[in-house]
Design an enzyme around this catalytic site. Structure first.
Site, PDB file in Angstrom:
ATOM      1  N   ARG A  81       9.939   9.072  15.615  1.00 21.06           N
ATOM      2  CA  ARG A  81       9.004   8.127  14.742  1.00 21.06           C
ATOM      3  C   ARG A  81       9.648   6.828  14.820  1.00 21.06           C
ATOM      4  O   ARG A  81      10.421   6.245  15.488  1.00 21.06           O
ATOM      5  CB  ARG A  81       8.984   8.906  13.216  1.00 21.06           C
ATOM      6  CG  ARG A  81       8.789  10.272  13.253  1.00 21.06           C
ATOM      7  CD  ARG A  81       8.569  10.886  11.984  1.00 21.06           C
ATOM      8  NE  ARG A  81       8.000  12.279  12.141  1.00 21.06           N
ATOM      9  CZ  ARG A  81       8.044  13.161  10.896  1.00 21.06           C
ATOM     10  NH1 ARG A  81       8.159  12.836   9.838  1.00 21.06           N
ATOM     11  NH2 ARG A  81       7.324  14.356  11.097  1.00 21.06           N
ATOM     12  N   ASN A 128       9.901  11.656  20.277  1.00 20.11           N
ATOM     13  CA  ASN A 128       8.939  12.346  19.735  1.00 20.11           C
ATOM     14  C   ASN A 128       8.326  11.791  18.495  1.00 20.11           C
ATOM     15  O   ASN A 128       8.761  11.129  17.959  1.00 20.11           O
ATOM     16  CB  ASN A 128       9.758  13.464  18.999  1.00 20.11           C
ATOM     17  CG  ASN A 128       9.179  14.534  18.299  1.00 20.11           C
ATOM     18  OD1 ASN A 128       8.263  15.272  18.751  1.00 20.11           O
ATOM     19  ND2 ASN A 128       9.142  14.439  16.836  1.00 20.11           N
ATOM     20  N   GLU A 129       7.000  11.797  18.595  1.00 28.72           N
ATOM     21  CA  GLU A 129       5.991  11.337  17.513  1.00 28.72           C
ATOM     22  C   GLU A 129       6.466   9.931  17.294  1.00 28.72           C
ATOM     23  O   GLU A 129       6.573   9.259  16.244  1.00 28.72           O
ATOM     24  CB  GLU A 129       6.157  12.274  16.345  1.00 28.72           C
ATOM     25  CG  GLU A 129       5.909  13.578  16.274  1.00 28.72           C
ATOM     26  CD  GLU A 129       6.277  14.308  15.261  1.00 28.72           C
ATOM     27  OE1 GLU A 129       6.756  13.820  14.177  1.00 28.72           O
ATOM     28  OE2 GLU A 129       5.906  15.570  15.066  1.00 28.72           O
ATOM     29  N   ILE A 130       6.731   9.046  18.482  1.00 28.47           N
ATOM     30  CA  ILE A 130       7.158   7.696  18.392  1.00 28.47           C
ATOM     31  C   ILE A 130       6.248   6.768  17.882  1.00 28.47           C
ATOM     32  O   ILE A 130       6.820   5.707  17.284  1.00 28.47           O
ATOM     33  CB  ILE A 130       7.593   7.279  19.921  1.00 28.47           C
ATOM     34  CG1 ILE A 130       6.359   7.234  20.570  1.00 28.47           C
ATOM     35  CG2 ILE A 130       8.673   8.255  20.492  1.00 28.47           C
ATOM     36  CD1 ILE A 130       6.667   6.615  22.331  1.00 28.47           C
ATOM     37  N   ARG A 181       6.915  14.034  23.525  1.00 33.61           N
ATOM     38  CA  ARG A 181       6.032  14.813  22.778  1.00 33.61           C
ATOM     39  C   ARG A 181       5.117  14.062  21.794  1.00 33.61           C
ATOM     40  O   ARG A 181       5.681  13.355  21.193  1.00 33.61           O
ATOM     41  CB  ARG A 181       6.824  16.043  21.996  1.00 33.61           C
ATOM     42  CG  ARG A 181       5.983  17.022  21.310  1.00 33.61           C
ATOM     43  CD  ARG A 181       6.713  17.872  20.220  1.00 33.61           C
ATOM     44  NE  ARG A 181       5.809  18.437  19.247  1.00 33.61           N
ATOM     45  CZ  ARG A 181       5.347  17.836  18.282  1.00 33.61           C
ATOM     46  NH1 ARG A 181       5.916  16.533  17.826  1.00 33.61           N
ATOM     47  NH2 ARG A 181       4.405  18.365  17.483  1.00 33.61           N
TER      48      ARG A 181
END
Length: 810
Positions: free
Chosen positions: A378, A414-416, A454
């Protein structure tokens, strides 16, 4: 003559002394200064104060004695008070060096200090690090001295948007020296790094290449490296000498016959021993374990390891445990990985950051393939300093973990894009540009492995392997739509690997009318007519029962195990873990999607995976946390048995209900389901499984069943039992006016130990939380009595009822 005689005598003495010194130096040159590695986890002091000035720190008198690993958030992250300490603290240790050896370098190796650190030795700042999930070394040769040395470390997990992971991530960022610390010594000229690759591997032969870096204060022209390949039995396979040029030696063993390949079923490891020689005298020695293996992600197809198709059977792991947070011991790390392997998994995603060295060692030895992840979780893309820090972390991760055969993927995040920390941080053009830089860097540092990401769809074409977000039956849709989802994504992405699926379950919560795969709640049998209720979002409106999650995982595995072109999927997550974003959960601040609780105790869902994946015969009657049930007389209840046996027979009160063959095409429980007419009162169930080699395994369960439905809850009742460790388990039960346990009561209750001991609280477990939702009208907490033997007084209450008290006389 006398003067001359005295002069000749003095000259003779000087010559003798010079010869002796020369001989002594010559012998010293032949002496090998051996490497040493000493664990220095014990004997530390801890100061919970965020002072910056070293002199002020040393004047403090409130230091506490501790041992490492340590985190100041071990309990406060998951206590009942919102928020957790995000600041700095100090660690201090007196280190005695009995004899400082000349010609030897001294280094501290920190496996992980979260999340920024500064290190001081004898009043001087000697180094530090940015990023808490990867180790670092500090050379202190010039600062350390013989005798007592004062070592101080400032650790800081305060909010800093320039350091990943983002504080908006769904997990705690534990502060402290959360991993082991070592004092290492090496010779002045030493082997600094051994980087092993296996560019050619087959079942018939293999090639080994290694790049060895030599660190020297001088220009040594007479150096060479002796490299020896050793198999798992300690037998030397091949050995040779290699020259050193410009501080680097290139090792090549080009034709290794019949190598024992590393595989998840047979994790064969070799050792490369490297010895540094100068004029044929040994200067330094080191060794690295590695494995011979090759892998391939087929385009729009399956995954292959050593030329054979391997379905990736995966789970995720967060680095934390009840009572210690991220400050886990090596024994606890190893236990996690062994339990994952015992379940039958062959793959683990280390989410969302690199983990303790013991974890990689265990994966190599146990046979677990690894998705290693950069902690870009994130927060979007950041400023120049953020980019520098992030790129530096990726470089450190790959360099330090390079030789592990278990690692096949370097995940870049992940979910950057989500919840940006910087203005414009979610700009897709900027994110893609930086993601491409990271991808190029990863391939430059390690061309032999693949990159992954992801849930960032715009970057799916940048990396080698991509995982979209599919949460069928939890955050959206029904679990019976899973096949449709994976069929769609298999066509969309050439290398599609599904990471993250599952849902939350509260241990001990069960229902006679679980939500179906169509997202409906069916009648539990008391109603005259069939009643069905639609549940639009299971995550928010579902009951969090173990029954539902068992069915959800069973359906997912039924699909994935029968799909010949699927790379595999990775369940989220193996163990319950803490998160600041979920105070409303059944156990506050806990993500309860684990297959085991935060102490590592298996839930029902663990056995679903084991029934599909494990080769060790077992049977498990669903469910050992569902021993109190109710229903109208004459109503049949389905009893499922999860097993990997070819055949199972179920007995009810000594009577056989028949044998059934396991068939993975059937749902649920691969067809191992029986309709049981429970009697009022005690019901004995026994499952006998027959394995492939005709051996038998059994499981027993006693169910207390009643034909009377409880009325509305009217009070809470307390009782206790003494545990084998000397503690007490206090259980609160919701009861109606007739004293019946209210199996449908799920509200929160609040425990408090008033006198005579203390509650095992803030552990985030079913028996280690002061605030917890009831499971089928019951909740428990463990109490530790004080040393004085006083009577223990405990209270439980909630908004519905007045407080209930219990006194335990010891």
């Amino acid at each position: 003559m006398g003067v001359k005689k005295e002069w000749l005598s003095a000259l003779r003495f000087m010559l003798i002394m010079l010869v002796m010194v020369s001989v002594s130096c010559s012998k010293g040159a032949d002496k090998v200064v051996k490497r040493t590695k000493q664990n220095i986890n014990s004997g530390w002091l801890y100061l919970e104060n965020n002072l910056d000035d070293l002199n002020e720190v040393l004047n403090q008198d409130t230091w506490d004695s501790i041992s490492l690993p340590h985190s100041w958030n071990a309990l406060d992250a998951t206590d009942i008070t919102p928020g957790y300490r995000r600041s700095a603290s100090w660690y201090k240790k007196d280190l005695n060096i009995e004899n400082k050896v000349l010609g030897q370098r001294y280094m501290f190796y920190f496996e992980g200090v979260n999340i920024e650190s500064k290190v001081y030795l004898n009043g001087k700042e000697v180094g530090g690090h940015v990023g808490g999930y990867i180790g670092y070394k500090i050379d202190v040769t010039e600062t350390i001295h013989q005798g007592n040395n004062e070592l101080l470390v400032r650790a800081d997990n305060g909010y800093n948007p320039e350091i990943i992971p983002s504080q908006k991530s769904d997990f705690f960022i534990y502060g402290g020296i959360t991993r082991d610390v070592w004092l290492e010594t090496v010779p002045e000229t030493y082997l600094e790094n051994v980087k092993i690759t296996t560019p050619k591997v087959s079942k018939a032969s293999a090639q080994l290449n290694a790049v060895v870096t030599i660190n020297s204060l001088e220009s040594n022209e007479n150096l060479e490296v002796k490299a020896s390949l050793i198999d798992a039995d300690g037998k030397q396979v091949v050995s040779s000498l290699f020259r050193v040029k410009d501080g680097v030696s290139q090792i090549v063993f080009s034709d290794i016959k019949d190598p024992l390949l590393w595989h998840t079923n047979t994790p064969n490891l070799y050792t490369l021993q490297v010895e540094l020689l100068e004029d044929n005298v040994s200067k330094d020695k080191t060794a690295e374990k590695f494995g011979f293996r090759w892998f391939e992600f087929k385009d729009y197809g399956a995954f292959y390891l050593n030329g054979e198709r391997l379905l990736l059977r995966g789970t995720h792991r967060h680095e934390e445990h009840a009572g210690v947070g991220a400050a886990m011991s090596n024994k606890q790390h190893r236990a996690d990985m062994e339990l994952i392997k015992d379940m039958g998994a062959n793959f683990v995603r280390l989410a969302h950051y690199p983990q303790d060295p013991e974890v990689y060692k265990a994966c190599d030895e146990l046979g677990l393939l690894v998705w290693d992840e950069l902690p870009w979780c994130r927060g979007g893309v950041g400023n120049d300093k953020w980019k520098e820090n992030t790129k530096g972390m990726l470089q450190e991760i790959i360099q330090q973990n390079f030789n592990h055969p278990s690692i096949i993927l370097w995940s870049l995040g992940n979910e950057i894009y989500w919840l940006p920390d910087f203005e414009g941080g979610d700009d897709r053009t900027e994110i893609n540009s930086y993601l491409e830089e990271l991808n190029d860097l990863a391939h430059h540092l390690d061309p032999s492995r693949k990159t992954a990401i992801r849930k960032y769809y715009e970057g799916a074409d940048i990396v080698d392997v991509f995982s979209p977000s599919i949460w069928s039956g939890w955050y959206s849709g029904s679990y019976k739509s899973y096949q449709k989802a994976i069929d769609q994504y298999k066509q969309a992405y050439p290398h599609f690997l599904h990471a993250e699926y599952g849902g939350s379950s509260h241990v001990g919560r069960h229902t006679e009318n679980p939500i179906t795969g169509e997202g409906k709640i069916e009648s539990d049998g008391w109603e005259e007519a069939i009643v069905q209720t639609d549940v639009a979002n299971i995550a928010q409106i579902g009951d969090w029962s173990e029954n539902y999650i068992v069915d959800l995982f069973d359906w997912h595995l039924r699909i994935s195990e029968s799909d010949s072109t699927l790379v595999g999927n990775i369940q989220w997550a193996f163990k319950d873990f803490g998160t600041p974003l979920r105070p409303e959960n059944a156990i506050p601040y806990m993500n309860q999607k684990g297959l085991v609780d935060r102490s590592g105790n298996p839930k029902d869902a663990f056995y679903v995976f084991k029934s599909y994946w494990s080769d060790v015969p077992f049977t498990y009657i669903e469910s050992h946390t569902w021993k109190e049930r109710q229903g109208p007389e004459g109503k049949e209840r389905t009893v499922s048995v999860y097993s990997n046996c070819k055949e199972v027979e179920l007995f009810h009160n000594g009577k056989s209900l028949g044998k059934k063959q396991r068939n993975t095409k059937l749902f649920p429980a691969a067809g191992l389901n029986w309709e049981v007419h429970f009697v009022n009162g005690k019901n004995n169930l026994e499952a006998i499984g027959v394995s492939k080699n005709d051996s038998q395994v059994t499981d027993d369960l006693v169910v207390n069943y009643r034909f009377t439905k409880n009325e509305k809850a009217r009070a809470l009742k307390l009782h206790y039992s003494k545990l084998s460790n000397g503690n007490y388990l206090v259980t609160a039960t919701a009861i109606d006016n007739k004293g019946l346990r209210c199996l449908d009561y799920e509200e929160r209750v609040y425990f408090q130990c008033l006198n005579g001991g203390e509650a095992i609280s803030s552990h985030g477990t079913p028996t280690g939380s002061e605030i917890i939702e009831m499971a089928n009208g019951q909740a428990s907490i463990e109490l530790r009595p004080d040393a004085m033997g006083h009577a223990i007084q405990v209270m439980v209450l909630n908004q519905s009822f007045k407080g209930t008290y219990l006194t335990i006389q010891q």
